[in-house]
Design a protein around this motif. Structure first.
Motif, PDB file in Angstrom:
ATOM      1  N   GLY A  29      60.365 -59.422 -50.333  1.00 56.12           N
ATOM      2  CA  GLY A  29      61.701 -58.902 -50.556  1.00 56.12           C
ATOM      3  C   GLY A  29      62.520 -58.727 -49.290  1.00 56.12           C
ATOM      4  N   GLN A  30      61.884 -58.929 -48.136  1.00 54.10           N
ATOM      5  CA  GLN A  30      62.565 -58.728 -46.863  1.00 54.10           C
ATOM      6  C   GLN A  30      62.705 -60.071 -46.142  1.00 54.10           C
ATOM      7  OE1 GLN A  30      60.747 -55.721 -44.408  1.00 54.10           O
ATOM      8  NE2 GLN A  30      62.446 -55.637 -42.964  1.00 54.10           N
ATOM      9  N   ILE A  31      63.774 -60.771 -46.424  1.00 53.06           N
ATOM     10  CA  ILE A  31      64.000 -62.090 -45.834  1.00 53.06           C
ATOM     11  C   ILE A  31      64.343 -61.947 -44.352  1.00 53.06           C
ATOM     12  CG2 ILE A  31      65.460 -64.156 -45.907  1.00 53.06           C
ATOM     13  CD1 ILE A  31      65.934 -63.532 -48.894  1.00 53.06           C
ATOM     14  N   ASP A  32      63.762 -62.831 -43.542  1.00 58.77           N
ATOM     15  CA  ASP A  32      64.144 -62.906 -42.134  1.00 58.77           C
ATOM     16  C   ASP A  32      65.476 -63.652 -42.091  1.00 58.77           C
ATOM     17  OD1 ASP A  32      64.508 -63.489 -39.440  1.00 58.77           O
ATOM     18  OD2 ASP A  32      62.377 -63.833 -39.068  1.00 58.77           O
ATOM     19  N   GLU A  33      66.544 -62.885 -42.137  1.00 55.13           N
ATOM     20  CA  GLU A  33      67.876 -63.467 -42.300  1.00 55.13           C
ATOM     21  C   GLU A  33      68.253 -64.406 -41.166  1.00 55.13           C
ATOM     22  OE1 GLU A  33      72.312 -61.621 -42.700  1.00 55.13           O
ATOM     23  OE2 GLU A  33      70.788 -60.753 -44.028  1.00 55.13           O
ATOM     24  N   ALA A  34      67.953 -64.024 -39.951  1.00 54.90           N
ATOM     25  CA  ALA A  34      68.310 -64.863 -38.801  1.00 54.90           C
ATOM     26  C   ALA A  34      67.603 -66.213 -38.882  1.00 54.90           C
ATOM     27  CB  ALA A  34      67.949 -64.147 -37.501  1.00 54.90           C
ATOM     28  N   GLY A  67      74.192 -67.006 -49.801  1.00 57.66           N
ATOM     29  CA  GLY A  67      75.648 -66.876 -49.745  1.00 57.66           C
ATOM     30  C   GLY A  67      76.139 -66.697 -48.320  1.00 57.66           C
ATOM     31  N   LYS A  68      75.445 -65.858 -47.562  1.00 59.01           N
ATOM     32  CA  LYS A  68      75.812 -65.636 -46.158  1.00 59.01           C
ATOM     33  C   LYS A  68      75.621 -66.907 -45.328  1.00 59.01           C
ATOM     34  CE  LYS A  68      74.696 -60.681 -45.933  1.00 59.01           C
ATOM     35  NZ  LYS A  68      73.805 -59.655 -45.309  1.00 59.01           N
ATOM     36  N   ALA A  69      74.507 -67.597 -45.576  1.00 55.33           N
ATOM     37  CA  ALA A  69      74.180 -68.779 -44.780  1.00 55.33           C
ATOM     38  C   ALA A  69      75.183 -69.904 -44.982  1.00 55.33           C
ATOM     39  CB  ALA A  69      72.771 -69.259 -45.139  1.00 55.33           C
ATOM     40  N   LEU A  70      75.702 -70.033 -46.198  1.00 55.75           N
ATOM     41  CA  LEU A  70      76.598 -71.145 -46.511  1.00 55.75           C
ATOM     42  C   LEU A  70      78.076 -70.795 -46.340  1.00 55.75           C
ATOM     43  CD1 LEU A  70      74.707 -72.394 -49.689  1.00 55.75           C
ATOM     44  CD2 LEU A  70      74.880 -73.623 -47.509  1.00 55.75           C
ATOM     45  N   LYS A  71      78.377 -69.517 -46.130  1.00 58.72           N
ATOM     46  CA  LYS A  71      79.772 -69.064 -46.077  1.00 58.72           C
ATOM     47  C   LYS A  71      80.560 -69.718 -44.950  1.00 58.72           C
ATOM     48  CE  LYS A  71      83.118 -66.551 -47.642  1.00 58.72           C
ATOM     49  NZ  LYS A  71      83.672 -66.840 -48.990  1.00 58.72           N
TER      50      LYS A  71
END
Length: 377
Positions: A29-34, A67-71
């Motif tokens: 549940g904790q994606i490494d967003e970077a 969504g954040k990655a493709l924005k």
């Protein structure tokens, strides 16, 4: 990057499946967003334009991160897919609420591809029940331009898929199935491809590496493949097998790190489908892998005629084999949910009448008992 035609679109043959994004401390549940954003950037730079997420992936966080990655990219540069979460029956009366929330989570005005998620034995009746209005609502969203292309994914049997297609097939544009050389016969993937071909539906592939198990073969099996294609990496064989199936348009891979992404992109720089000899070899390897972990049931049904409980033993053994080979997973428990209690594995009384007529001499009663234990009961 190889591109495949779908209607008036050019889709990258390799798509990013956002179910296995990099995570922190092993917490799904904790994606490494970077790290995830870096991977999407690399994918975009190298020609991948198809991204697949879903309501439940990474405990609901996959849609947000994608969504954040493709924005940062022009909306016309990528195709985003997500799904209505019908794998959870409690969602069936919430289609509008969930769809609106998904648009917000992904921070988009529309979805390029939207799917009925995981059509299977457990939910087919609910999916077809008009009282929930799922089909009508999604068709309306397509009419309004908030869904560009409508399809479905399926883990269920061919019979379940055909029920869905008979009801909604004229509105479906594509179908996503579990397809790889191990499941070609084991999970009736070939039969499913043939069924979709009958409905003129192109195939989207999930689990091309069977959860990674086809990326690491035994040394003996690896040597057999190296003898045929010395330059080909072992994971690439699974993708080359799919390239030999004309109906396949997009192959989704859940890549957890940059190394996997780079390797897969390199594979999809060229279309090098397996020839007949190579397909025969890879399918023979799959057969050998299955024989080591599964029971040799041929579904002759002799056992059923001698079972005092009239259990569908071949079907139960098929689910048992899937659960045994996979070391668990959701497919067998999900299918068992649709079977009446009196026809479940624990209904076996251990009389062994079935075993007396089994041509394969399978110890069926022991398998049913073990199945019950594997299911936690």
């Amino acid at each position: 990057m190889i591109y495949k035609k779908f209607q008036n679109l050019e889709l990258s043959a390799l798509g990013v499946g956002a179910m296995r994004l990099p995570v922190i401390n092993g917490d799904d549940g904790q994606i490494d967003e970077a790290a995830a954003l870096e991977m999407v950037d690399y994918a975009m730079e190298h020609g991948i334009n198809y991204y697949d997420t879903a309501w439940g992936y990474h405990n609901g966080n996959s849609e947000i991160v994608m969504g954040k990655a493709l924005k940062k990219y022009s909306r016309e540069k990528f195709y985003l897919a997500t799904k209505f979460p019908g794998y959870d029956l409690s969602n069936m009366d919430k289609v509008e609420e969930i769809f609106e929330e998904q648009l917000k989570k992904c921070d988009v005005d529309y979805f390029d591809f939207y799917l009925f998620h995981n059509v299977c034995e457990m939910n087919i009746d609910a999916y077809l029940d008009e009282k929930y209005g799922i089909f009508d609502y999604l068709c309306k969203q397509k009419e309004n331009g908030r869904i560009k292309h409508l399809g479905f994914s399926a883990h269920g049997s061919c019979e379940v898929m055909e029920r869905f297609l008979k009801a909604y097939g004229d509105k479906m544009e594509f179908c996503q199935i579990q397809l790889n050389y191990l499941d070609w016969e084991f999970q009736d993937a070939k039969q499913k491809v043939d069924l979709l071909k009958k409905y003129y539906l192109p195939v989207w592939v999930m689990e091309p590496l069977r959860g990674g198990s086809l990326a690491n073969l035994s040394e003996e099996d690896s040597e057999k493949l190296r003898a045929l294609r010395p330059e080909e990496e072992i994971p690439a064989w699974a993708f080359r097998f799919l390239q030999a199936i004309p109906e396949v348009v997009v192959t989704l891979s859940g890549m957890s790190n940059m190394e996997q992404l780079k390797e897969n992109i390199q594979t999809f720089e060229e279309d090098k489908p397996l020839n007949d000899k190579e397909c025969a070899e890879i399918l023979a390897i799959a057969d050998g892998m299955l024989k080591k972990k599964t029971l040799p049931c041929t579904a002759c049904h002799y056992c059923v005629s001698h079972c005092p409980k009239k259990l569908d033993i071949p079907s139960l053994i098929s689910l048992y084999n899937e659960h045994s080979y996979s070391g668990g997973g959701f497919l067998a428990p999900m299918a068992l949910m649709a079977i009446p209690a009196e026809k479940q594995p624990n209904a076996c009384v251990g009389c062994r009448s079935c075993e007396q007529v089994c041509p394969q001499q399978i110890k069926i009663s022991e398998a049913m008992s073990d199945f019950v234990k594997k299911m936690g009961g």
